[in-house]
Design a protein around this motif. Sequence first.
Motif, mmCIF file in Angstrom:
data_model
loop_
_atom_site.group_PDB
_atom_site.id
_atom_site.type_symbol
_atom_site.label_atom_id
_atom_site.label_comp_id
_atom_site.label_asym_id
_atom_site.label_seq_id
_atom_site.Cartn_x
_atom_site.Cartn_y
_atom_site.Cartn_z
ATOM 1 N N SER B 55 -1.917 -13.978 -7.137
ATOM 2 C CA SER B 55 -1.456 -13.370 -5.900
ATOM 3 C C SER B 55 -1.652 -11.860 -5.936
ATOM 4 N N THR B 60 -7.752 -12.376 -0.073
ATOM 5 C CA THR B 60 -7.699 -12.368 1.385
ATOM 6 C C THR B 60 -8.382 -11.124 1.948
ATOM 7 N N THR B 61 -8.140 -9.990 1.293
ATOM 8 C CA THR B 61 -8.746 -8.744 1.759
ATOM 9 C C THR B 61 -10.268 -8.863 1.762
HETATM 10 N N1 LIG Z 1 -2.457 -3.718 5.161
HETATM 11 C C1 LIG Z 1 -2.212 -3.416 3.868
HETATM 12 N N2 LIG Z 1 -1.654 -2.239 3.535
HETATM 13 C C2 LIG Z 1 -1.424 -1.933 2.244
HETATM 14 N N3 LIG Z 1 -1.699 -2.720 1.210
HETATM 15 C C3 LIG Z 1 -2.258 -3.903 1.455
HETATM 16 C C4 LIG Z 1 -2.542 -4.320 2.813
HETATM 17 N N4 LIG Z 1 -3.100 -5.554 2.760
HETATM 18 C C5 LIG Z 1 -3.155 -5.881 1.454
HETATM 19 N N5 LIG Z 1 -2.652 -4.907 0.670
HETATM 20 C C6 LIG Z 1 -2.573 -4.919 -0.806
HETATM 21 O O1 LIG Z 1 -3.822 -5.268 -1.322
HETATM 22 C C7 LIG Z 1 -3.689 -6.151 -2.410
HETATM 23 C C8 LIG Z 1 -4.515 -7.389 -2.175
HETATM 24 O O2 LIG Z 1 -3.979 -8.128 -1.116
HETATM 25 P P1 LIG Z 1 -4.536 -9.545 -0.669
HETATM 26 O O3 LIG Z 1 -3.798 -9.981 0.532
HETATM 27 O O4 LIG Z 1 -6.015 -9.450 -0.558
HETATM 28 O O5 LIG Z 1 -4.144 -10.446 -1.915
HETATM 29 P P2 LIG Z 1 -4.471 -11.987 -2.169
HETATM 30 O O6 LIG Z 1 -5.348 -12.030 -3.358
HETATM 31 O O7 LIG Z 1 -4.950 -12.623 -0.930
HETATM 32 O O8 LIG Z 1 -3.050 -12.529 -2.576
HETATM 33 P P3 LIG Z 1 -2.319 -13.928 -2.191
HETATM 34 O O9 LIG Z 1 -2.821 -14.948 -3.154
HETATM 35 O O10 LIG Z 1 -0.882 -13.623 -2.434
HETATM 36 O O11 LIG Z 1 -2.629 -14.216 -0.756
HETATM 37 C C9 LIG Z 1 -2.219 -6.413 -2.586
HETATM 38 O O12 LIG Z 1 -1.748 -5.628 -3.635
HETATM 39 C C10 LIG Z 1 -1.608 -5.979 -1.280
HETATM 40 O O13 LIG Z 1 -0.334 -5.457 -1.503
#
Ligand SMILES: Nc1ncnc2c1ncn2[C@@H]1O[C@H](COP(=O)(O)OP(=O)(O)OP(=O)(O)O)[C@@H](O)[C@H]1O
Lengths: 289, 368
Positions: B55, B60-61
């Motif tokens: 996580s 997702t980003t």
């Molecule tokens: N709009 C935003 N503003 C600031 N930080 C962000 C934003 N979106 C994501 N982040 C940060 O970027 C990082 C990556 O987020 P992301 O949503 O891509 O994680 P993920 O791998 O999809 O996690 P998960 O498995 O929980 O969905 C995280 O540390 C998150 O806090």
Amino acid sequence: MSGRQREQPLRGRLTGLALIAPALVLLGAIYLWPMLGLGRMAFNETGSTGAMAPALSLATFRSLFEDPFTLETTWNSVWLSFVATLLALVLAYPLALFLHRTQSRFRSLLTVLAVAPMLVSGVVRVFGWLALLGDRGLINAALMGSGLTAQPTRLVYNYFGVTLGLAESLMPYMILALLAGFGRLDRACEEAAATLGAPPWRVFLRVTLPLTVPAIVLGFLLCFVLAMSAYITPKLLGGGRVFLLATEIFDHAITNANWPAAAALALYTLVLVLLLVAAYAALTRRAEA
Amino acid sequence: MEQPLAARNHQCALTRRMSHLTLNRLSKRYGETVAVADVSLSVARGESVALLGPSGCGKTTTLRMIAGLIQPSAGAIEVLGVDVTQVPAHRRNMGYVFQSYALFPHMSVAANVGFGLDERGVGRSERDRRVAAALSQVRLEGLSARKPRELSGGQQQRVALARALVIEPDVLLLDESLSNLDARLRDAMRLEIRDLQRSLGITTLFVTHDQTEALTLCDRIAVMHAGRVEQIADPVTIYERPASRFVAEFVGRSVVLPVERSEAGLVLGGRPVRTAHPVPESRALELFLRPQRIALAGPETEAGAHNRLGGVVRSHVFVGDRLEVLVDTQAGRVTVETSGAGAVAQPGDAVSLIWSPSDTLVFARAAP
Ligand SMILES: Nc1ncnc2c1ncn2[C@@H]1O[C@H](COP(=O)(O)OP(=O)(O)OP(=O)(O)O)[C@@H](O)[C@H]1O
Ligand SMILES: [Mg+2]
């Protein structure tokens, strides 16, 4: 065992009743009782001296309904309230959407600012509008100073000025109602629409707007009722040239000291608003189904 | 297996030309936070790649940047060799299945699926035909008039999938789309999605933090950690030859033991130990083993070319489809997985742990 089971809900109901009792008493004292008094008053008679005489007569209502002016005032009130509410909606919607969406640190501050006009007396705001729209107000000064017009343009003391002022005074309520109703709006849905090929304006039309219909319905209802009962803004910005139900009631009661007529018109307005609200509710429910 | 250089070069060029989706040093920063850092990835036509990671690692980003929902801070995205980094989301033709499905609650199932076709100006009869075809692909024929709230989670997921597939996207992006489903349904949907993806030959990027999902569903896996891609490889390589300590720990279960470097080689629990793989330069080292690659044998068994470590059985844990045997050794406690069939060493028995040098991975010890 069974005795206790029956006892529980009863005690629960009593607790509930006890909790809402203060509110009920208050409402009864300041709302229901005067309303009953008002209803009674409408059936009194006005003597030749102008003094009110207790009676049980329909004379006041008869003259109310026979007077063509009643219909005109009703139409004025409904139409002006409708336009002012619509204007407030159109102005408040983008603002509320922005407030709903912004990630800014100042979001709560901005929300407070947006509804801050509610903290200022309506009278003060009306004088603000007069300073802006009056014959010697800012806009006319600019128009005449730049040579665009020779004579001051009539912007207040007419239906236009009242509609504008009313719309502005409704905006904070509209913003709050819209914000409350935007909960159903899911950003992911709008993003999904974009990935499916919808340009921003199509996303708005096909997703954002339909999802905010409940908020619009709620805000419209609230502000329409407020507009129908608004008095200060129409009175001061209308300058005696705008005839609405609320201003007529006041004129009957204070200027003419004809209390039965004022009471009858007030009852008539109440029933009218209730009917409009019921029709509106039925209409929106039908549309939803 | 040895190929002439020219042929290999040719193949490289071919792979590059065939790359369907290319991420070139993609980065996303949010103020101080680096959500995604320098992610490069190239996905071939029809290939399915999983973005796997814990996580917050930026999965997702990354997906949202590919879909055009957020703008990268740096780097480029190419589809079929065309740079689409500046192209807005609605002109990218990517099918995105959101984690929350994001179905339009005010529209019927058919209208949801037809949404993208409307936006493409597809005529009514053609649209209806394609919507019906898409719904039958995901086995939802009878439900086209329902509203999303009248569907189960699995059905909603299929609608979201049909809605993304019906536009014949260049790339299908799936964001943790199965995590809301119960285990049985998830397994079934996994197979369904894989079959559909293979039969349509659609290029797919699949975000998940579930390793089983990544291992079973995808041709290749990109393991992400703190915004970076740690390793991109096929599932077997990821599992058998993790490129870093993080990948080894994140994918599959592992036994981790401290190991020392001596003049002669590596020393584990006072005995020499061999590995078929490179050993990092660092002084503090750790040895990684897969618990099911360790064999239990009698205390005096000759290991030959294999590694051997003596120990005493401490306890058994029955986990349903396997038996875990905990063994105390000189090097520390080791969990060994066996099928549980046949004679099993009892607690207190002296045993040998035997495993192959090719199953022995050595990484630098993590900073404490
Ligand atoms: N709009 C935003 N503003 C600031 N930080 C962000 C934003 N979106 C994501 N982040 C940060 O970027 C990082 C990556 O987020 P992301 O949503 O891509 O994680 P993920 O791998 O999809 O996690 P998960 O498995 O929980 O969905 C995280 O540390 C998150 O806090
Ligand atoms: Mg995520």
